[in-house]
Scaffold this active site. Structure first.
Site, PDB file in Angstrom:
ATOM      1  N   SER A  59       0.823  -1.216   0.000  1.00 15.38           N
ATOM      2  CA  SER A  59       0.000   0.000   0.000  1.00 15.38           C
ATOM      3  C   SER A  59       0.850   1.257   0.000  1.00 15.38           C
ATOM      4  CB  SER A  59      -0.925   0.015   1.225  1.00 15.38           C
ATOM      5  OG  SER A  59      -0.209   0.332   2.396  1.00 15.38           O
ATOM      6  N   ASP A 100       0.366  -0.214  -5.101  1.00 16.81           N
ATOM      7  CA  ASP A 100      -0.485   0.977  -5.076  1.00 16.81           C
ATOM      8  C   ASP A 100       0.152   2.107  -5.888  1.00 16.81           C
ATOM      9  OD1 ASP A 100      -2.088   3.126  -4.398  1.00 16.81           O
ATOM     10  OD2 ASP A 100      -1.911   2.845  -2.231  1.00 16.81           O
ATOM     11  N   CYS A 108      -6.065   9.445   1.654  1.00 15.28           N
ATOM     12  CA  CYS A 108      -6.453   8.086   2.020  1.00 15.28           C
ATOM     13  C   CYS A 108      -7.961   7.944   1.841  1.00 15.28           C
ATOM     14  CB  CYS A 108      -6.057   7.816   3.469  1.00 15.28           C
ATOM     15  SG  CYS A 108      -6.786   6.328   4.184  1.00 15.28           S
ATOM     16  N   GLY A 109      -8.403   6.779   1.403  1.00 14.97           N
ATOM     17  CA  GLY A 109      -9.819   6.566   1.167  1.00 14.97           C
ATOM     18  C   GLY A 109     -10.689   6.744   2.385  1.00 14.97           C
ATOM     19  N   TRP A 127     -10.026  -4.915   3.195  1.00 16.92           N
ATOM     20  CA  TRP A 127     -10.365  -5.205   4.590  1.00 16.92           C
ATOM     21  C   TRP A 127      -9.623  -4.191   5.467  1.00 16.92           C
ATOM     22  CZ3 TRP A 127     -13.180  -9.440   6.670  1.00 16.92           C
ATOM     23  CH2 TRP A 127     -13.757 -10.264   5.701  1.00 16.92           C
ATOM     24  N   SER A 128     -10.121  -3.002   5.476  1.00 17.72           N
ATOM     25  CA  SER A 128      -9.351  -1.881   6.011  1.00 17.72           C
ATOM     26  C   SER A 128      -9.233  -1.888   7.533  1.00 17.72           C
ATOM     27  CB  SER A 128      -9.998  -0.567   5.573  1.00 17.72           C
ATOM     28  OG  SER A 128      -9.314   0.523   6.151  1.00 17.72           O
TER      29      SER A 128
END
EC number: 4.1.3.1
Length: 429
Positions: free
Chosen positions: A91, A153, A191-192, A314-315
């Site tokens: 990531s 990423d 960041c999402g 799966w954060s």
């Protein structure tokens, strides 16, 4: 004269696109001739990227699902494969936080040098290659494939179409198997699970995906291209130029000139359908873990693109127990896999494992001294005996025995081999 590195002809490229099942459903906004024109007379062989891409594609098409953990270091990746995982996730968040080339700690806002993720991809591949070499000389066949595929990423591409092309190229050179691209504005990337996200027009993200595919084709590598949408939570978009985005505009403007948008699952579905012809997998970033939302997304996208593969984060930004009970957590991955979410990953697993593991040891060491470390060592011994953990022998783990083999190959009578006479040889049986 050597023919190594000679690129395919235009006809051969076109034939591959027309007949190879790998390209079923893939749309290219360029021709085989244009790819050939960009290749030059020599194409570098990208063994790790090619091999990894082929393995990853096989896994996501033939397994119920592939679950992966975010690795922060080469050694973390080695432990993941030793423990039984089949793919590695890398990531940008973790690279920003602790592994970027500027040497700083950053939040996930694309503040680090753009070549940082390819650098970590290369580091992870180097570690996996070393583990493979060590296993071979030891006759250890317990791991089927040490050099596992890496999904990396690319964030929002660090710029425009040319930046995306060069970044995909760098990922391939480093040995990445898959690369994901998000539809945020690169200069405002978040960041999402942070606020302040700004989307780019749908057509602009298709251009990014097209650039990534073009770079892969020019390199003659079947990279797995993953499209991510942040439309579930983003509240802004740069422009109203794309008519597909207009139904989601809310009529507001910001001081920067951005347009306000209505977020939620519907714009995610619309964008996913637009990206599907250009992406091998699609990922919708979500704010909470919800099987019903995942089901709606999958059914909506696959009603139009029945073979479309999906990815799921799966954060660690989710408080899992606050949303789901133990029974639901236990079945979540399997049910997602049945919906088509074939690549599932925990983005920040390495960060949380590294930080909690060291904090836990340091907390005990500060209060109990060596007792805390000996407790850790005893757990390592137990893991070695019961679960196949090998890093308790740290000299062996980093290749001391492998380099002894090199030394004795050069000179069978050498008296300076490292492991012979070491404390590891004497005490760690």
């Amino acid at each position: 004269m050597s023919t190594t590195g000679t690129p395919k002809t235009t006809a051969e490229i076109q034939q591959d696109w027309d007949t190879n099942p790998r390209w079923k459903g893939v749309t290219r906004n360029f021709t085989a001739q244009q790819v050939s024109d960009l290749q030059g007379t020599v194409v570098e062989e990208a063994t790790l990227a090619r091999r990894g891409s082929e393995i990853l594609w096989d896994l996501v098409n033939n397994e119920d699902y592939i679950n992966s953990l975010g690795a922060l270091t080469g050694n973390q990746a080695v432990q993941q494969i030793r423990a039984g995982l089949q793919a590695i996730y890398l990531s940008g968040w973790q690279v920003a936080g602790d592994a970027n080339l500027s040497g700083h700690t950053y939040p996930d806002q694309s503040l680090y040098p753009a070549n940082s993720v390819p650098s970590v991809v290369r580091r992870i591949n180097n570690a996996l290659l070393r583990a493979d070499e060590i296993a071979k000389i030891e006759g250890d066949t317990s791991v089927k494939n040490w050099v596992a595929p890496i999904v990396a990423d690319a964030e929002a591409g660090f710029g425009g179409a040319l930046n995306a092309y060069e970044l995909q190229k760098a990922m391939i050179v480093a040995g990445a198997a898959g690369v994901h691209w998000e539809d945020q504005l690169a200069s405002e990337k978040k960041c999402g699970h942070l606020g302040g996200k700004v989307l780019i027009p749908t057509q602009q993200h298709i251009r990014t995906l097209t650039s990534a595919r073009l770079a892969s084709d020019v390199a003659d590598v079947p990279s797995v291209i993953i499209a991510r949408t942040d439309a579930e939570a983003a509240t802004l978009i740069t422009s109203d130029v794309d008519e597909r985005d207009r139904e989601f505009l809310d009529g507001t403007r910001t001081a920067e000139g951005f347009f306000g948008v209505k977020n939620g699952i519907e714009p995610c579905i619309a964008r996913a359908k637009a990206y599907a012809p250009y992406a091998d997998l699609i990922w919708m970033e979500t704010g909470v873990p919800d099987l019903e939302v995942a089901k709606k997304f999958s059914e909506s996208v696959r009603s139009e693109f029945p073979d479309q593969l999906l990815a799921y984060n799966w954060s660690p930004s989710f408080n899992w127990k606050a949303h789901l009970d133990d029974a639901t957590i236990a079945k979540f991955q399997k049910e997602l896999g049945a919906m088509g979410f074939k690549f599932q990953f925990i983005t920040l697993a390495g960060f949380h494992s590294l930080n909690y593991g060291m904090f836990d040891l340091a907390h005990g060491y500060a209060r109990e001294g060596m007792t805390a470390f000996v407790d850790l060592q005893e757990r390592e011994f137990k893991a070695a005996e019961e679960r196949g953990f090998t890093a308790i022998k740290h000299q062996r783990e980093v290749g001391a025995g492998y380099f002894d083999r090199i030394a004795t190959t050069v000179d069978p009578n050498t008296s300076t081999a490292a492991l012979k006479g070491s404390t590891e040889e004497g005490q760690f049986h």
